[in-house]
Design an enzyme around this catalytic site. Structure first.
Site, PDB file in Angstrom:
ATOM      1  N   PHE A 239       0.851  -1.192   0.000  1.00 55.43           N
ATOM      2  CA  PHE A 239       0.000   0.000   0.000  1.00 55.43           C
ATOM      3  C   PHE A 239       0.879   1.232   0.000  1.00 55.43           C
ATOM      4  O   PHE A 239       1.694   1.422   0.909  1.00 55.43           O
ATOM      5  CB  PHE A 239      -0.931   0.032   1.221  1.00 55.43           C
ATOM      6  CG  PHE A 239      -1.841   1.226   1.204  1.00 55.43           C
ATOM      7  CD1 PHE A 239      -2.919   1.279   0.320  1.00 55.43           C
ATOM      8  CD2 PHE A 239      -1.610   2.316   2.023  1.00 55.43           C
ATOM      9  CE1 PHE A 239      -3.758   2.396   0.270  1.00 55.43           C
ATOM     10  CE2 PHE A 239      -2.445   3.442   1.979  1.00 55.43           C
ATOM     11  CZ  PHE A 239      -3.516   3.478   1.110  1.00 55.43           C
TER      12      PHE A 239
ATOM     13  N   LYS B 200       2.439  10.070   8.098  1.00 64.43           N
ATOM     14  CA  LYS B 200       1.705   9.656   9.297  1.00 64.43           C
ATOM     15  C   LYS B 200       2.262  10.278  10.591  1.00 64.43           C
ATOM     16  O   LYS B 200       1.921  11.399  10.891  1.00 64.43           O
ATOM     17  CB  LYS B 200       1.608   8.129   9.352  1.00 64.43           C
ATOM     18  CG  LYS B 200       0.730   7.599   8.193  1.00 64.43           C
ATOM     19  CD  LYS B 200       0.153   6.230   8.410  1.00 64.43           C
ATOM     20  CE  LYS B 200      -0.981   5.947   7.444  1.00 64.43           C
ATOM     21  NZ  LYS B 200      -0.643   5.231   6.224  1.00 64.43           N
TER      22      LYS B 200
ATOM     23  N   ASP C 262       9.301   2.733   1.681  1.00 63.44           N
ATOM     24  CA  ASP C 262       8.103   3.460   2.083  1.00 63.44           C
ATOM     25  C   ASP C 262       7.929   3.232   3.577  1.00 63.44           C
ATOM     26  O   ASP C 262       7.478   2.166   4.004  1.00 63.44           O
ATOM     27  CB  ASP C 262       6.889   2.976   1.278  1.00 63.44           C
ATOM     28  CG  ASP C 262       5.621   3.761   1.645  1.00 63.44           C
ATOM     29  OD1 ASP C 262       5.663   4.527   2.628  1.00 63.44           O
ATOM     30  OD2 ASP C 262       4.606   3.593   0.945  1.00 63.44           O
TER      31      ASP C 262
HETATM   32  C1  LIG Z   1      -0.841   5.433   4.769  1.00 55.65           C
HETATM   33  C2  LIG Z   1       0.213   5.035   3.843  1.00 55.65           C
HETATM   34  C3  LIG Z   1       0.446   5.735   2.640  1.00 55.65           C
HETATM   35  C4  LIG Z   1      -0.440   6.862   2.174  1.00 55.65           C
HETATM   36  O1  LIG Z   1      -0.458   7.953   3.037  1.00 55.65           O
HETATM   37  P1  LIG Z   1      -1.613   9.050   2.887  1.00 55.65           P
HETATM   38  O2  LIG Z   1      -1.228  10.109   3.873  1.00 55.65           O
HETATM   39  O3  LIG Z   1      -2.912   8.381   3.170  1.00 55.65           O
HETATM   40  O4  LIG Z   1      -1.569   9.551   1.493  1.00 55.65           O
HETATM   41  C5  LIG Z   1       1.527   5.353   1.862  1.00 55.65           C
HETATM   42  N1  LIG Z   1       2.326   4.338   2.234  1.00 55.65           N
HETATM   43  C6  LIG Z   1       2.126   3.641   3.370  1.00 55.65           C
HETATM   44  C7  LIG Z   1       3.067   2.558   3.730  1.00 55.65           C
HETATM   45  C8  LIG Z   1       1.061   3.952   4.207  1.00 55.65           C
HETATM   46  O5  LIG Z   1       0.849   3.247   5.313  1.00 55.65           O
END
Ligand SMILES: *Cc1c(COP(=O)(O)O)cnc(C)c1O
Length: 398
Positions: free
Chosen positions: A130, A244, A215
């Site tokens: 994700f 986050k 990521d």
């Molecule tokens: C939440 C998340 C995203 C996306 O972040 P948003 O602030 O919702 O755009 C991307 N990568 C990972 C691993 C995430 O957990």
């Protein structure tokens, strides 16, 4: 039924929070919830942390936004502190995780472009990944539920099973730019990359001139007891997306890179109107003040160990629904047995036990408390979870 004014893309539950106090949320009817979801790993300092609140209030009254046309003492300060505490030499600030991923993808492509290898455009990504919801980020996952109806997507991605190094290496060819991977998958089910997998990707990048893009939007920023999840593996990435926890609830993200990896990102190649505005920088600095305090990350590790122990102890008592514990630090997950659906169990805990958790892939209940929790919160959590598991059984049988 006419469409709702709020675009109905979320299956929202009946909890309607109006206030937060530390590790608790208070709903519209005054009901209290123990918040072990933290706005999906965002509220690192819980709700209403005085240092964060004051920093935002003071900055809002001083200067909120000016655009990136002007010099940014606020941005320079926060970027320097992040550089001093990571692998990175440079930082681009965004407003969200998916924008940080977008910047990471662009940085990787530009690197090979300015290196005279414009054909190296493909990032190898992983099943169940994700990376967010922009067109670039949904192109970087092969999960149909996020992609259906949005094609044609961005070309230049290939997908391998997570934690399968051989499969990833088998995809490398003359058009490969590098690998993009969550060090610990969050939405996909709280799966940590194995040492062999993450270290193997790093080694392949070094051997073939490829970029390792991590990521760490969910697993970074202290969540696992280290500032960055990659520190558990003894490696460093070339590029990394972060968000986050970085703003503690203020919308903020960042793309970090080494000087070498960012060498294509020159004047005019990227931008954002809001990105890194003074208000966001004040929030980011306040969070960092707390996370970098001596002992803070040790506290996260200690709480993570205690949580893990408590979960390991609890699981055999409810083996009709609990299968196993996973995760690292305060990014934990319980995999449920097939007899229970994680989404249903999360709803049950929420509606009947005042406990907030998050469902994830692979039938996992995600446990993402604020990093400032104390032992008493873990005890309360385990008590609610055990009660929930005990009375959830008849519901399954019914
Ligand atoms: C939440 C998340 C995203 C996306 O972040 P948003 O602030 O919702 O755009 C991307 N990568 C990972 C691993 C995430 O957990």
């Amino acid at each position: 039924m006419p469409i709702t004014p709020l675009m109905p893309v979320y299956p929202r539950c009946d909890v309607r929070p109006v206030r937060g106090e530390g590790c608790y949320l208070i709903g519209e009817r005054g009901e209290r919830y123990l918040d072990f979801a933290s706005g999906i790993a965002v509220n690192a300092l819980g709700h209403g942390h005085p240092h964060l609140v004051k920093a935002i209030a003071d900055q809002a009254a001083t200067l909120m936004h000016v655009s990136n046309l002007y010099g940014s003492p606020q941005g320079e300060r926060l970027a320097q502190r992040i550089v001093d505490n990571s692998f990175a030499d440079t930082v681009f600030f965004t407003n969200s995780g998916t924008e940080a991923v977008e910047c990471a993808i662009k940085t990787a492509r530009r690197y090979h472009y300015v290196n005279g290898n414009p054909e190296r455009t493909t990032l190898i990504t992983f099943n169940n990944a994700f990376h967010g919801r922009t067109m670039g980020a949904i192109s970087a996952t092969n999960q149909a539920k996020m992609r259906d109806g949005f094609e044609p997507l961005l070309p230049g991605f290939a997908y391998a099973p997570f934690n399968d190094l051989d499969a990833a290496l088998a995809l490398v060819n003359d058009t490969t730019a590098g690998f993009m991977v969550e060090t610990i998958q969050g939405e996909g089910g709280v799966s940590a990359g194995t040492d062999a997998f993450i270290q193997g990707l790093r080694k392949a990048c070094d051997e073939h001139g490829l970029l390792l893009v991590l990521d760490e939007v969910q697993c970074g920023y202290g969540r696992t007891g280290k500032m960055w999840a990659y520190e558990h593996y003894g490696i460093e990435p070339d590029i990394m997306s972060v968000a986050k926890g970085i703003g503690g609830g203020f919308p903020l993200g960042a793309c970090l890179a080494t000087e070498e990896a960012a060498k294509g990102m020159v004047f005019g190649t990227h931008g954002s109107t809001y990105g890194g505005n003074p208000l966001a920088m004040a929030a980011g600095e306040a969070i960092l003040d707390v996370i970098l305090e001596p002992g803070f990350l040790d506290h996260v590790t200690a709480m993570g160990d205690r949580l893990r122990q408590a979960l390991e102890q609890m699981i055999p008592n409810h083996d009709h629904i609990f299968d196993s514990v996973r995760g690292r630090g305060l990014m934990a997950g319980i995999k449920l047995k097939d007899s229970a659906v994680s989404r249903d169990f999360v709803a049950h805990l929420r509606d009947h036990h005042g406990l907030l958790t998050v469902a994830a892939g692979e039938n996992v209940v995600r446990i993402l408390p604020p990093l400032v929790i104390e032992e008493a919160h873990i005890d309360e959590f385990v008590q609610k979870m055990s009660e929930g598991a005990r009375v959830f059984a008849p519901a399954v049988a019914a």
